[in-house]
Scaffold this motif. Structure first.
Motif, mmCIF file in Angstrom:
data_model
loop_
_atom_site.group_PDB
_atom_site.id
_atom_site.type_symbol
_atom_site.label_atom_id
_atom_site.label_comp_id
_atom_site.label_asym_id
_atom_site.label_seq_id
_atom_site.Cartn_x
_atom_site.Cartn_y
_atom_site.Cartn_z
ATOM 1 N N THR A 32 0.847 -1.183 0.000
ATOM 2 C CA THR A 32 0.000 0.000 0.000
ATOM 3 C C THR A 32 0.888 1.240 0.000
ATOM 4 O O THR A 32 1.803 1.351 0.820
ATOM 5 C CB THR A 32 -0.925 0.021 1.230
ATOM 6 N N ILE A 33 0.608 2.155 -0.919
ATOM 7 C CA ILE A 33 1.375 3.403 -1.054
ATOM 8 C C ILE A 33 0.455 4.554 -0.665
ATOM 9 O O ILE A 33 -0.604 4.729 -1.263
ATOM 10 C CB ILE A 33 1.880 3.575 -2.493
ATOM 11 N N THR A 34 0.847 5.314 0.350
ATOM 12 C CA THR A 34 0.035 6.422 0.833
ATOM 13 C C THR A 34 0.915 7.665 1.008
ATOM 14 O O THR A 34 2.059 7.688 0.562
ATOM 15 C CB THR A 34 -0.630 6.071 2.183
ATOM 16 N N GLY A 35 0.383 8.670 1.668
ATOM 17 C CA GLY A 35 1.155 9.857 2.026
ATOM 18 C C GLY A 35 1.597 10.677 0.834
ATOM 19 O O GLY A 35 0.925 10.729 -0.199
ATOM 20 N N ASP A 36 2.740 11.331 1.000
ATOM 21 C CA ASP A 36 3.265 12.224 -0.035
ATOM 22 C C ASP A 36 3.535 11.511 -1.349
ATOM 23 O O ASP A 36 3.343 12.084 -2.417
ATOM 24 C CB ASP A 36 4.553 12.909 0.437
ATOM 25 N N VAL A 37 3.991 10.264 -1.271
ATOM 26 C CA VAL A 37 4.278 9.529 -2.509
ATOM 27 C C VAL A 37 2.986 9.321 -3.298
ATOM 28 O O VAL A 37 2.948 9.546 -4.511
ATOM 29 C CB VAL A 37 4.990 8.194 -2.228
ATOM 30 N N ALA A 38 1.911 8.937 -2.627
ATOM 31 C CA ALA A 38 0.623 8.757 -3.312
ATOM 32 C C ALA A 38 0.124 10.080 -3.879
ATOM 33 O O ALA A 38 -0.377 10.128 -5.005
ATOM 34 C CB ALA A 38 -0.403 8.160 -2.357
ATOM 35 N N THR A 39 0.285 11.152 -3.127
ATOM 36 C CA THR A 39 -0.155 12.470 -3.586
ATOM 37 C C THR A 39 0.612 12.898 -4.827
ATOM 38 O O THR A 39 0.033 13.380 -5.801
ATOM 39 C CB THR A 39 0.020 13.519 -2.468
ATOM 40 N N GLN A 40 1.921 12.707 -4.811
ATOM 41 C CA GLN A 40 2.736 13.095 -5.953
ATOM 42 C C GLN A 40 2.465 12.207 -7.160
ATOM 43 O O GLN A 40 2.416 12.684 -8.294
ATOM 44 C CB GLN A 40 4.213 13.084 -5.576
ATOM 45 N N LEU A 41 2.262 10.924 -6.923
ATOM 46 C CA LEU A 41 1.918 10.008 -8.010
ATOM 47 C C LEU A 41 0.582 10.411 -8.629
ATOM 48 O O LEU A 41 0.441 10.468 -9.853
ATOM 49 C CB LEU A 41 1.862 8.585 -7.471
ATOM 50 N N ARG A 42 -0.397 10.721 -7.791
ATOM 51 C CA ARG A 42 -1.716 11.138 -8.278
ATOM 52 C C ARG A 42 -1.594 12.412 -9.119
ATOM 53 O O ARG A 42 -2.219 12.553 -10.166
ATOM 54 C CB ARG A 42 -2.662 11.371 -7.106
ATOM 55 N N ALA A 43 -0.765 13.358 -8.672
ATOM 56 C CA ALA A 43 -0.596 14.623 -9.387
ATOM 57 C C ALA A 43 0.096 14.424 -10.733
ATOM 58 O O ALA A 43 -0.188 15.137 -11.690
ATOM 59 C CB ALA A 43 0.205 15.596 -8.537
ATOM 60 N N ALA A 44 0.985 13.445 -10.811
ATOM 61 C CA ALA A 44 1.730 13.209 -12.048
ATOM 62 C C ALA A 44 1.008 12.258 -13.000
ATOM 63 O O ALA A 44 1.390 12.134 -14.156
ATOM 64 C CB ALA A 44 3.113 12.650 -11.712
ATOM 65 N N ALA A 45 -0.054 11.609 -12.523
ATOM 66 C CA ALA A 45 -0.710 10.545 -13.280
ATOM 67 C C ALA A 45 -1.627 10.963 -14.420
ATOM 68 O O ALA A 45 -1.819 10.173 -15.339
ATOM 69 C CB ALA A 45 -1.499 9.653 -12.318
ATOM 70 N N PRO A 46 -2.221 12.167 -14.420
ATOM 71 C CA PRO A 46 -3.150 12.469 -15.518
ATOM 72 C C PRO A 46 -2.519 12.212 -16.891
ATOM 73 O O PRO A 46 -1.379 12.593 -17.146
ATOM 74 C CB PRO A 46 -3.463 13.952 -15.331
#
Length: 130
Positions: free
Chosen positions: A57-71
């Motif tokens: 499970t990946i959460t926290g800042d890494v998940a936030t940054q991944l979500r922001a870069a994913a579009p």
């Protein structure tokens, strides 16, 4: 203009919220325990699915940054295509959004677990990039 689905306003907002730069495609490093998911019918007898899946499970800042870069880099069910490295093993896969965790689930395939000698409960460090 940027790549399809890239939202510069979202990136700007998240940079301000996080107070740091967001790496456009990683790599990001995450450490956590591998856990096992079994279908509800795993013990239902003959014909039942015996398949179990190992996840990180990946959460926290890494998940936030991944979500922001994913579009523009996502697929079915909101999954995101990624490149992952554990130890000396690299592979391409997808991470899947988790409402419960507020992040992503990274499936760890059997060949990787075997090569790296890891399993349920082991704490691993992964590098993730797009």
């Amino acid at each position: 203009m940027g790549e399809p689905g890239y939202d510069p306003e979202l990136i700007r907002f998240l940079r301000e919220e996080l107070g740091e730069e967001i790496a456009a495609g990683g790599p990001w490093t995450w450490t956590g325990p591998i856990w096992l998911w079994r279908p509800k019918n795993a013990d239902a007898g003959p014909g039942a699915s015996a398949t179990a899946w190992h996840f990180l499970t990946i959460t926290g800042d890494v998940a936030t940054q991944l979500r922001a870069a994913a579009p523009g880099r996502s697929a079915a069910w909101g999954s995101v295509y990624v490149k992952v490295m554990i130890g000396d093993t690299a592979w391409a896969t997808s991470v899947f959004p988790s409402k419960e965790a507020g992040g992503y689930l990274l499936p760890i395939k059997a060949a990787v677990r075997k090569k790296e000698r890891i399993g349920e409960g082991d704490v691993v460090t992964v590098q993730i990039s797009l």
